[in-house]
Design a protein around this motif. Structure first.
Motif, PDB file in Angstrom:
ATOM      1  N   ASN A 159       0.895  -1.129   0.124  1.00 43.15           N
ATOM      2  CA  ASN A 159      -0.046  -0.043   0.013  1.00 43.15           C
ATOM      3  C   ASN A 159       0.728   1.074   0.108  1.00 43.15           C
ATOM      4  O   ASN A 159       0.545   2.098  -0.768  1.00 43.15           O
ATOM      5  CB  ASN A 159      -0.908  -0.027   1.245  1.00 43.15           C
ATOM      6  CG  ASN A 159      -2.363  -0.805   1.007  1.00 43.15           C
ATOM      7  OD1 ASN A 159      -2.599  -1.328  -0.205  1.00 43.15           O
ATOM      8  ND2 ASN A 159      -2.976  -0.968   1.909  1.00 43.15           N
ATOM      9  N   LYS A 162       1.959   1.648  -3.393  1.00 40.96           N
ATOM     10  CA  LYS A 162       0.764   1.869  -4.237  1.00 40.96           C
ATOM     11  C   LYS A 162       0.508   3.457  -4.005  1.00 40.96           C
ATOM     12  O   LYS A 162       0.171   4.237  -5.015  1.00 40.96           O
ATOM     13  CB  LYS A 162      -0.317   1.251  -4.111  1.00 40.96           C
ATOM     14  CG  LYS A 162      -0.562  -0.245  -4.656  1.00 40.96           C
ATOM     15  CD  LYS A 162      -1.800  -0.819  -4.697  1.00 40.96           C
ATOM     16  CE  LYS A 162      -2.279  -1.022  -3.493  1.00 40.96           C
ATOM     17  NZ  LYS A 162      -3.508  -1.917  -3.725  1.00 40.96           N
ATOM     18  N   TYR A 163       0.404   4.102  -2.710  1.00 43.74           N
ATOM     19  CA  TYR A 163      -0.149   5.363  -2.607  1.00 43.74           C
ATOM     20  C   TYR A 163       0.915   6.478  -2.403  1.00 43.74           C
ATOM     21  O   TYR A 163       0.655   7.480  -1.749  1.00 43.74           O
ATOM     22  CB  TYR A 163      -1.212   5.258  -1.501  1.00 43.74           C
ATOM     23  CG  TYR A 163      -2.329   4.428  -1.787  1.00 43.74           C
ATOM     24  CD1 TYR A 163      -3.185   4.474  -2.751  1.00 43.74           C
ATOM     25  CD2 TYR A 163      -2.301   3.020  -1.097  1.00 43.74           C
ATOM     26  CE1 TYR A 163      -4.119   3.528  -3.111  1.00 43.74           C
ATOM     27  CE2 TYR A 163      -3.159   2.188  -1.415  1.00 43.74           C
ATOM     28  CZ  TYR A 163      -4.126   2.335  -2.644  1.00 43.74           C
ATOM     29  OH  TYR A 163      -5.214   1.547  -2.833  1.00 43.74           O
ATOM     30  N   ASP A 187       5.024   6.038   4.863  1.00 47.17           N
ATOM     31  CA  ASP A 187       5.214   6.660   3.578  1.00 47.17           C
ATOM     32  C   ASP A 187       5.272   8.240   3.468  1.00 47.17           C
ATOM     33  O   ASP A 187       4.548   8.789   4.536  1.00 47.17           O
ATOM     34  CB  ASP A 187       4.479   5.884   2.795  1.00 47.17           C
ATOM     35  CG  ASP A 187       2.831   6.074   2.891  1.00 47.17           C
ATOM     36  OD1 ASP A 187       2.644   7.454   2.877  1.00 47.17           O
ATOM     37  OD2 ASP A 187       2.032   5.362   2.925  1.00 47.17           O
ATOM     38  N   ARG A 206     -12.477   1.382  -0.096  1.00 43.91           N
ATOM     39  CA  ARG A 206     -11.672   2.268  -0.650  1.00 43.91           C
ATOM     40  C   ARG A 206     -11.855   3.726  -0.377  1.00 43.91           C
ATOM     41  O   ARG A 206     -12.879   4.196  -0.520  1.00 43.91           O
ATOM     42  CB  ARG A 206     -11.432   1.665  -2.111  1.00 43.91           C
ATOM     43  CG  ARG A 206     -11.209   0.402  -2.343  1.00 43.91           C
ATOM     44  CD  ARG A 206     -10.855   0.095  -3.726  1.00 43.91           C
ATOM     45  NE  ARG A 206      -9.659   0.344  -3.804  1.00 43.91           N
ATOM     46  CZ  ARG A 206      -8.930   0.367  -4.970  1.00 43.91           C
ATOM     47  NH1 ARG A 206      -9.729   0.522  -6.163  1.00 43.91           N
ATOM     48  NH2 ARG A 206      -7.433   0.805  -5.160  1.00 43.91           N
ATOM     49  N   ASN A 212      -8.030   6.342  -6.603  1.00 47.22           N
ATOM     50  CA  ASN A 212      -7.281   4.931  -6.793  1.00 47.22           C
ATOM     51  C   ASN A 212      -7.514   4.145  -7.865  1.00 47.22           C
ATOM     52  O   ASN A 212      -6.971   2.955  -8.166  1.00 47.22           O
ATOM     53  CB  ASN A 212      -7.945   3.813  -5.452  1.00 47.22           C
ATOM     54  CG  ASN A 212      -7.916   4.392  -4.177  1.00 47.22           C
ATOM     55  OD1 ASN A 212      -7.085   5.185  -3.872  1.00 47.22           O
ATOM     56  ND2 ASN A 212      -8.524   3.787  -3.280  1.00 47.22           N
ATOM     57  N   THR A 218      -8.407  -4.174  -4.494  1.00 51.50           N
ATOM     58  CA  THR A 218      -9.885  -4.444  -4.154  1.00 51.50           C
ATOM     59  C   THR A 218     -10.544  -3.870  -2.884  1.00 51.50           C
ATOM     60  O   THR A 218     -11.580  -4.388  -2.959  1.00 51.50           O
ATOM     61  CB  THR A 218      -9.893  -5.956  -4.057  1.00 51.50           C
ATOM     62  OG1 THR A 218      -9.057  -6.539  -2.965  1.00 51.50           O
ATOM     63  CG2 THR A 218      -9.626  -6.853  -5.326  1.00 51.50           C
ATOM     64  N   LEU A 222      -6.445  -4.198   3.770  1.00 46.81           N
ATOM     65  CA  LEU A 222      -6.351  -3.762   5.086  1.00 46.81           C
ATOM     66  C   LEU A 222      -7.352  -4.523   5.872  1.00 46.81           C
ATOM     67  O   LEU A 222      -7.028  -4.870   7.295  1.00 46.81           O
ATOM     68  CB  LEU A 222      -6.696  -2.260   5.291  1.00 46.81           C
ATOM     69  CG  LEU A 222      -5.609  -1.407   4.790  1.00 46.81           C
ATOM     70  CD1 LEU A 222      -5.908   0.168   4.956  1.00 46.81           C
ATOM     71  CD2 LEU A 222      -4.322  -1.727   5.806  1.00 46.81           C
TER      72      LEU A 222
HETATM   73  P1  ADP Z   1      -6.627  -1.522  -1.816  1.00 43.18           P
HETATM   74  O1  ADP Z   1      -6.780  -2.724  -2.427  1.00 43.18           O
HETATM   75  O2  ADP Z   1      -7.657  -0.716  -2.299  1.00 43.18           O
HETATM   76  O3  ADP Z   1      -5.440  -0.937  -1.689  1.00 43.18           O
HETATM   77  P2  ADP Z   1      -6.731  -1.974   1.156  1.00 43.18           P
HETATM   78  O4  ADP Z   1      -7.759  -2.491   2.085  1.00 43.18           O
HETATM   79  O5  ADP Z   1      -5.239  -2.199   1.167  1.00 43.18           O
HETATM   80  O6  ADP Z   1      -7.428  -1.944  -0.268  1.00 43.18           O
HETATM   81  O7  ADP Z   1      -6.743  -0.181   1.429  1.00 43.18           O
HETATM   82  C1  ADP Z   1      -7.946   0.481   1.729  1.00 43.18           C
HETATM   83  C2  ADP Z   1      -7.712   1.810   1.144  1.00 43.18           C
HETATM   84  O8  ADP Z   1      -6.962   2.711   2.029  1.00 43.18           O
HETATM   85  C3  ADP Z   1      -7.075   2.100  -0.092  1.00 43.18           C
HETATM   86  O9  ADP Z   1      -8.230   1.882  -1.266  1.00 43.18           O
HETATM   87  C4  ADP Z   1      -6.549   3.566  -0.131  1.00 43.18           C
HETATM   88  O10 ADP Z   1      -7.443   4.546  -0.345  1.00 43.18           O
HETATM   89  C5  ADP Z   1      -6.367   3.616   1.336  1.00 43.18           C
HETATM   90  N1  ADP Z   1      -4.927   3.443   1.803  1.00 43.18           N
HETATM   91  C6  ADP Z   1      -4.290   2.453   2.291  1.00 43.18           C
HETATM   92  N2  ADP Z   1      -3.226   2.427   2.551  1.00 43.18           N
HETATM   93  C7  ADP Z   1      -2.862   3.592   2.146  1.00 43.18           C
HETATM   94  C8  ADP Z   1      -1.584   4.460   2.283  1.00 43.18           C
HETATM   95  N3  ADP Z   1      -0.360   4.095   2.640  1.00 43.18           N
HETATM   96  N4  ADP Z   1      -1.694   5.888   1.937  1.00 43.18           N
HETATM   97  C9  ADP Z   1      -2.961   6.457   1.366  1.00 43.18           C
HETATM   98  N5  ADP Z   1      -3.921   5.593   1.200  1.00 43.18           N
HETATM   99  C10 ADP Z   1      -3.923   4.258   1.694  1.00 43.18           C
END
Ligand code: ADP
Length: 255
Positions: A159, A162-163, A187, A206, A212, A218, A222
């Motif tokens: 994550n 990704k973010y 991060d 999400r 995203n 998905t 988390l």
């Molecule tokens: P996803 O598969 O969408 O990444 P997660 O359950 O891992 O699903 O995360 C849920 C949501 O939390 C993500 O869609 C994102 O919007 C937010 N998120 C998770 N980790 C981060 C991060 N490190 N920085 C910013 N947003 C995050």
């Protein structure tokens, strides 16, 4: 007088009982609603890849024999969507096992420092867009399931990657304190709006589909991380500021 006291008392008791009953019903109602939402989210998530596979199969049937480009594109897209569905099903299976308490948990003393270093190394192989920073203290030992803990760290690090836009940094750390064993993933990414933080660990949640859309998640990562933490009696905390970054901190109890 005795009789009156008796009835007064039982009236109070009855009132308490009614309150408790109503609270229980509310909780059951919330649970039922959540299950319904979950079933509908699962159907939705499965329908999209199935529709894509169906589309490419139709294309193959019509033009695939005469057009090598369509043949190649269809086959590789079908393979990709099938792999996505597989990943989704694996995640759902994990959560379902966790709900039913049939998840296999193999508790041993594990070297959390070594695990974090492994993940840092593996991440450096697949990502060169971010700076990886280690705050791993040596010899942090933890009672836990090593495969599950590795999965948990992977979810948080994935994550973070990704973010966080290119050029940002990801810091992975672990340490032993008097009260806890602490794991953290920090991060310098896009951050999470305050009002979303309490919902992050819900299944399929999400923050913002539009925001995203290129990350292809998905919303189950988390939720799984949360289940793994609970299995280890650990608590997850989130600190985040928009455009500054996010930090997930997990506190494991000492044995
Ligand atoms: P996803 O598969 O969408 O990444 P997660 O359950 O891992 O699903 O995360 C849920 C949501 O939390 C993500 O869609 C994102 O919007 C937010 N998120 C998770 N980790 C981060 C991060 N490190 N920085 C910013 N947003 C995050």
């Amino acid at each position: 007088l005795m009789t009156r006291l008796d009835t007064d008392l039982s009236k109070d008791e009855l009132k308490d009982l009614a309150i408790t009953f109503n609270q229980m019903m509310d909780r059951i109602q919330v649970y039922v609603e959540r299950q319904k939402q979950f079933a509908s989210d699962v159907s939705h998530e499965l329908r999209t890849p199935l529709a894509i596979i169906q589309g490419y199969a139709d294309m193959l049937e019509r033009w695939g024999k005469d057009n090598p480009q369509i043949l190649e594109e269809s086959i590789s897209s079908i393979a990709e969507e099938t792999a996505n569905m597989n990943t989704l099903l694996e995640k759902l299976l994990f959560l379902s096992r966790s709900d039913k308490h049939t998840l296999k948990v193999d508790i041993n003393t594990i070297d959390l420092s070594a695990l974090c270093n492994d993940i840092l190394r593996e991440t450096s192989f697949i990502d060169d867009a971010h700076q990886l920073i280690s705050k791993v203290s040596p010899n942090v030992m933890l009672k836990g399931d090593s495969a599950l803990i590795k999965e948990l760290i992977r979810i948080l690090v994935d994550n973070a990657l990704k973010y966080t836009p290119e050029g940002g940094s990801i810091t992975l750390g672990c340490a032993t304190t008097n009260q806890n064993i602490v794991l953290s993933v920090k991060d310098t990414g896009i951050g999470i709006p305050k009002e979303h933080i309490h919902k992050l660990f819900e299944r399929f949640y999400r923050v913002d589909e539009a925001r995203n859309k290129n990350t292809g998640g998905t919303g189950l990562g988390l939720a799984i991380a949360h289940e793994i933490a609970e299995t280890h009696q650990a608590k997850i905390f989130v600190n985040s500021d928009i455009d500054e970054g996010t930090e997930f901190v997990i506190f494991f109890p000492h044995e």
